[in-house]
Design a protein around this motif. Structure first.
Motif, PDB file in Angstrom:
ATOM      1  N   PHE A  25       0.813  -1.275   0.037  1.00 29.72           N
ATOM      2  CA  PHE A  25       0.008   0.083   0.136  1.00 29.72           C
ATOM      3  C   PHE A  25       1.034   1.414   0.101  1.00 29.72           C
ATOM      4  O   PHE A  25       0.492   2.276  -0.726  1.00 29.72           O
ATOM      5  CB  PHE A  25      -0.883  -0.158   1.193  1.00 29.72           C
ATOM      6  CG  PHE A  25      -1.844   0.999   0.911  1.00 29.72           C
ATOM      7  CD1 PHE A  25      -2.851   1.375   0.311  1.00 29.72           C
ATOM      8  CD2 PHE A  25      -1.890   2.228   2.062  1.00 29.72           C
ATOM      9  CE1 PHE A  25      -3.770   2.556   0.119  1.00 29.72           C
ATOM     10  CE2 PHE A  25      -2.396   3.320   1.838  1.00 29.72           C
ATOM     11  CZ  PHE A  25      -3.559   3.313   1.049  1.00 29.72           C
ATOM     12  N   ASN A  26       1.827   1.105   0.724  1.00 28.61           N
ATOM     13  CA  ASN A  26       2.931   2.319   0.704  1.00 28.61           C
ATOM     14  C   ASN A  26       3.498   2.644  -0.545  1.00 28.61           C
ATOM     15  O   ASN A  26       3.597   3.756  -0.909  1.00 28.61           O
ATOM     16  CB  ASN A  26       4.038   2.207   1.818  1.00 28.61           C
ATOM     17  CG  ASN A  26       4.898   3.651   1.803  1.00 28.61           C
ATOM     18  OD1 ASN A  26       5.938   3.341   1.248  1.00 28.61           O
ATOM     19  ND2 ASN A  26       4.561   4.365   2.487  1.00 28.61           N
ATOM     20  N   ALA A  27       3.806   1.566  -1.372  1.00 27.23           N
ATOM     21  CA  ALA A  27       4.322   1.788  -2.533  1.00 27.23           C
ATOM     22  C   ALA A  27       3.150   2.427  -3.588  1.00 27.23           C
ATOM     23  O   ALA A  27       3.522   3.253  -4.362  1.00 27.23           O
ATOM     24  CB  ALA A  27       4.760   0.385  -3.178  1.00 27.23           C
ATOM     25  N   ASN A  28       2.033   1.919  -3.455  1.00 29.43           N
ATOM     26  CA  ASN A  28       0.830   2.341  -4.198  1.00 29.43           C
ATOM     27  C   ASN A  28       0.513   3.744  -3.952  1.00 29.43           C
ATOM     28  O   ASN A  28       0.303   4.732  -4.808  1.00 29.43           O
ATOM     29  CB  ASN A  28      -0.331   1.581  -3.967  1.00 29.43           C
ATOM     30  CG  ASN A  28      -0.236   0.164  -4.679  1.00 29.43           C
ATOM     31  OD1 ASN A  28       0.608  -0.098  -5.604  1.00 29.43           O
ATOM     32  ND2 ASN A  28      -0.913  -0.915  -4.275  1.00 29.43           N
ATOM     33  N   LEU A  29       0.681   4.160  -2.770  1.00 29.26           N
ATOM     34  CA  LEU A  29       0.324   5.422  -2.256  1.00 29.26           C
ATOM     35  C   LEU A  29       1.563   6.500  -2.747  1.00 29.26           C
ATOM     36  O   LEU A  29       1.129   7.463  -3.064  1.00 29.26           O
ATOM     37  CB  LEU A  29       0.339   5.766  -0.498  1.00 29.26           C
ATOM     38  CG  LEU A  29       0.127   6.893  -0.104  1.00 29.26           C
ATOM     39  CD1 LEU A  29      -1.496   7.291  -0.470  1.00 29.26           C
ATOM     40  CD2 LEU A  29       0.291   6.742   1.521  1.00 29.26           C
ATOM     41  N   GLN A  30       2.736   6.030  -2.791  1.00 27.23           N
ATOM     42  CA  GLN A  30       3.708   7.066  -3.347  1.00 27.23           C
ATOM     43  C   GLN A  30       3.570   7.131  -4.787  1.00 27.23           C
ATOM     44  O   GLN A  30       3.754   8.273  -5.396  1.00 27.23           O
ATOM     45  CB  GLN A  30       5.267   6.374  -2.926  1.00 27.23           C
ATOM     46  CG  GLN A  30       5.544   6.415  -1.428  1.00 27.23           C
ATOM     47  CD  GLN A  30       6.964   6.211  -1.308  1.00 27.23           C
ATOM     48  OE1 GLN A  30       7.957   6.523  -2.095  1.00 27.23           O
ATOM     49  NE2 GLN A  30       7.289   5.315  -0.187  1.00 27.23           N
ATOM     50  N   GLU A  31       3.143   5.979  -5.413  1.00 27.34           N
ATOM     51  CA  GLU A  31       2.849   6.093  -6.914  1.00 27.34           C
ATOM     52  C   GLU A  31       1.470   7.384  -7.386  1.00 27.34           C
ATOM     53  O   GLU A  31       1.664   7.773  -8.144  1.00 27.34           O
ATOM     54  CB  GLU A  31       2.497   4.662  -7.515  1.00 27.34           C
ATOM     55  CG  GLU A  31       2.422   4.945  -8.966  1.00 27.34           C
ATOM     56  CD  GLU A  31       2.146   3.477  -9.468  1.00 27.34           C
ATOM     57  OE1 GLU A  31       1.724   3.356 -10.950  1.00 27.34           O
ATOM     58  OE2 GLU A  31       2.572   2.446  -9.032  1.00 27.34           O
ATOM     59  N   PHE A  32       0.633   6.953  -6.389  1.00 28.90           N
ATOM     60  CA  PHE A  32      -0.530   7.709  -6.300  1.00 28.90           C
ATOM     61  C   PHE A  32      -0.195   9.241  -6.506  1.00 28.90           C
ATOM     62  O   PHE A  32      -0.329  10.296  -7.321  1.00 28.90           O
ATOM     63  CB  PHE A  32      -1.613   7.609  -5.536  1.00 28.90           C
ATOM     64  CG  PHE A  32      -2.345   8.664  -5.327  1.00 28.90           C
ATOM     65  CD1 PHE A  32      -3.852   8.546  -6.019  1.00 28.90           C
ATOM     66  CD2 PHE A  32      -2.592   9.190  -4.337  1.00 28.90           C
ATOM     67  CE1 PHE A  32      -4.678   9.615  -5.904  1.00 28.90           C
ATOM     68  CE2 PHE A  32      -3.525  10.407  -4.079  1.00 28.90           C
ATOM     69  CZ  PHE A  32      -4.764  10.607  -4.960  1.00 28.90           C
ATOM     70  N   ALA A  33       0.860   9.554  -5.499  1.00 29.23           N
ATOM     71  CA  ALA A  33       1.330  11.131  -5.058  1.00 29.23           C
ATOM     72  C   ALA A  33       2.064  11.325  -6.276  1.00 29.23           C
ATOM     73  O   ALA A  33       1.834  12.730  -6.728  1.00 29.23           O
ATOM     74  CB  ALA A  33       2.058  11.055  -3.855  1.00 29.23           C
ATOM     75  N   GLU A  55     -10.754  14.662 -13.693  1.00 37.81           N
ATOM     76  CA  GLU A  55     -11.289  12.977 -14.104  1.00 37.81           C
ATOM     77  C   GLU A  55      -9.796  12.150 -13.905  1.00 37.81           C
ATOM     78  O   GLU A  55     -10.068  10.871 -13.147  1.00 37.81           O
ATOM     79  CB  GLU A  55     -11.552  12.961 -15.331  1.00 37.81           C
ATOM     80  CG  GLU A  55     -12.902  13.747 -15.487  1.00 37.81           C
ATOM     81  CD  GLU A  55     -14.142  12.957 -14.527  1.00 37.81           C
ATOM     82  OE1 GLU A  55     -14.051  11.939 -14.304  1.00 37.81           O
ATOM     83  OE2 GLU A  55     -14.897  14.127 -13.947  1.00 37.81           O
ATOM     84  N   GLN A  56      -8.713  12.714 -14.391  1.00 34.87           N
ATOM     85  CA  GLN A  56      -7.694  11.543 -14.002  1.00 34.87           C
ATOM     86  C   GLN A  56      -7.311  11.485 -12.532  1.00 34.87           C
ATOM     87  O   GLN A  56      -7.054  10.127 -12.223  1.00 34.87           O
ATOM     88  CB  GLN A  56      -6.362  12.083 -14.808  1.00 34.87           C
ATOM     89  CG  GLN A  56      -6.642  12.027 -16.354  1.00 34.87           C
ATOM     90  CD  GLN A  56      -5.101  12.742 -16.916  1.00 34.87           C
ATOM     91  OE1 GLN A  56      -3.922  12.631 -16.287  1.00 34.87           O
ATOM     92  NE2 GLN A  56      -5.150  13.001 -18.223  1.00 34.87           N
ATOM     93  N   ILE A  57      -7.263  12.384 -11.633  1.00 37.30           N
ATOM     94  CA  ILE A  57      -7.106  12.318 -10.494  1.00 37.30           C
ATOM     95  C   ILE A  57      -7.940  11.466  -9.600  1.00 37.30           C
ATOM     96  O   ILE A  57      -7.848  10.624  -8.808  1.00 37.30           O
ATOM     97  CB  ILE A  57      -6.912  13.877  -9.712  1.00 37.30           C
ATOM     98  CG1 ILE A  57      -5.698  14.336 -10.116  1.00 37.30           C
ATOM     99  CG2 ILE A  57      -6.805  13.611  -8.253  1.00 37.30           C
ATOM    100  CD1 ILE A  57      -5.255  15.821  -9.694  1.00 37.30           C
ATOM    101  N   LYS A  58      -9.382  11.749 -10.130  1.00 34.82           N
ATOM    102  CA  LYS A  58     -10.731  10.917  -9.623  1.00 34.82           C
ATOM    103  C   LYS A  58     -10.263   9.248  -9.912  1.00 34.82           C
ATOM    104  O   LYS A  58     -10.388   8.540  -9.030  1.00 34.82           O
ATOM    105  CB  LYS A  58     -11.792  11.365 -10.220  1.00 34.82           C
ATOM    106  CG  LYS A  58     -13.097  10.780  -9.701  1.00 34.82           C
ATOM    107  CD  LYS A  58     -14.310  11.301 -10.331  1.00 34.82           C
ATOM    108  CE  LYS A  58     -15.514  10.718  -9.949  1.00 34.82           C
ATOM    109  NZ  LYS A  58     -16.755  11.211 -10.524  1.00 34.82           N
ATOM    110  N   GLY A  59      -9.951   9.115 -11.029  1.00 32.26           N
ATOM    111  CA  GLY A  59      -9.668   7.794 -11.578  1.00 32.26           C
ATOM    112  C   GLY A  59      -8.531   7.136 -10.690  1.00 32.26           C
ATOM    113  O   GLY A  59      -8.508   5.973 -10.108  1.00 32.26           O
TER     114      GLY A  59
END
Length: 87
Positions: A25-33, A55-59
């Motif tokens: 989850f931490n890796a996914n959170l960093q990728e999201f940011a 829309e991109q950020i919502k996705g």
């Protein structure tokens, strides 16, 4: 010599409770940011519209929420990993 991927996609250390789901989850959170930052920069630079950025950020947010749900992050916060309640 600096690896371009390390430069473009920096990763911070993880200091939380070391469990596989937390690390994922931490890796996914960093990728999201990182991706949100790119979208914001594209919108600020006039390359995409505010609606498209939204829309991109919502996705991206929906993907992150799905990951959190699949990894069961935050569920039963007082439950030990072996099924016994912590006291």
């Amino acid at each position: 010599m600096v690896n371009k991927d390390d430069f473009l996609y920096p990763r911070g250390r993880y200091y939380g409770q070391v469990k596989p789901e937390n690390l994922v989850f931490n890796a996914n959170l960093q990728e999201f940011a990182q991706r949100v930052s790119y979208v914001c920069n594209l919108e600020t630079g006039g390359k995409i519209s505010p609606d498209e950025a939204y829309e991109q950020i919502k996705g991206l947010w929906k993907q992150l929420k799905h990951t959190k749900k699949e990894l069961k992050i935050g569920e039963n916060p007082f439950q030990a990993s072996d099924g016994d309640a912590e006291i």
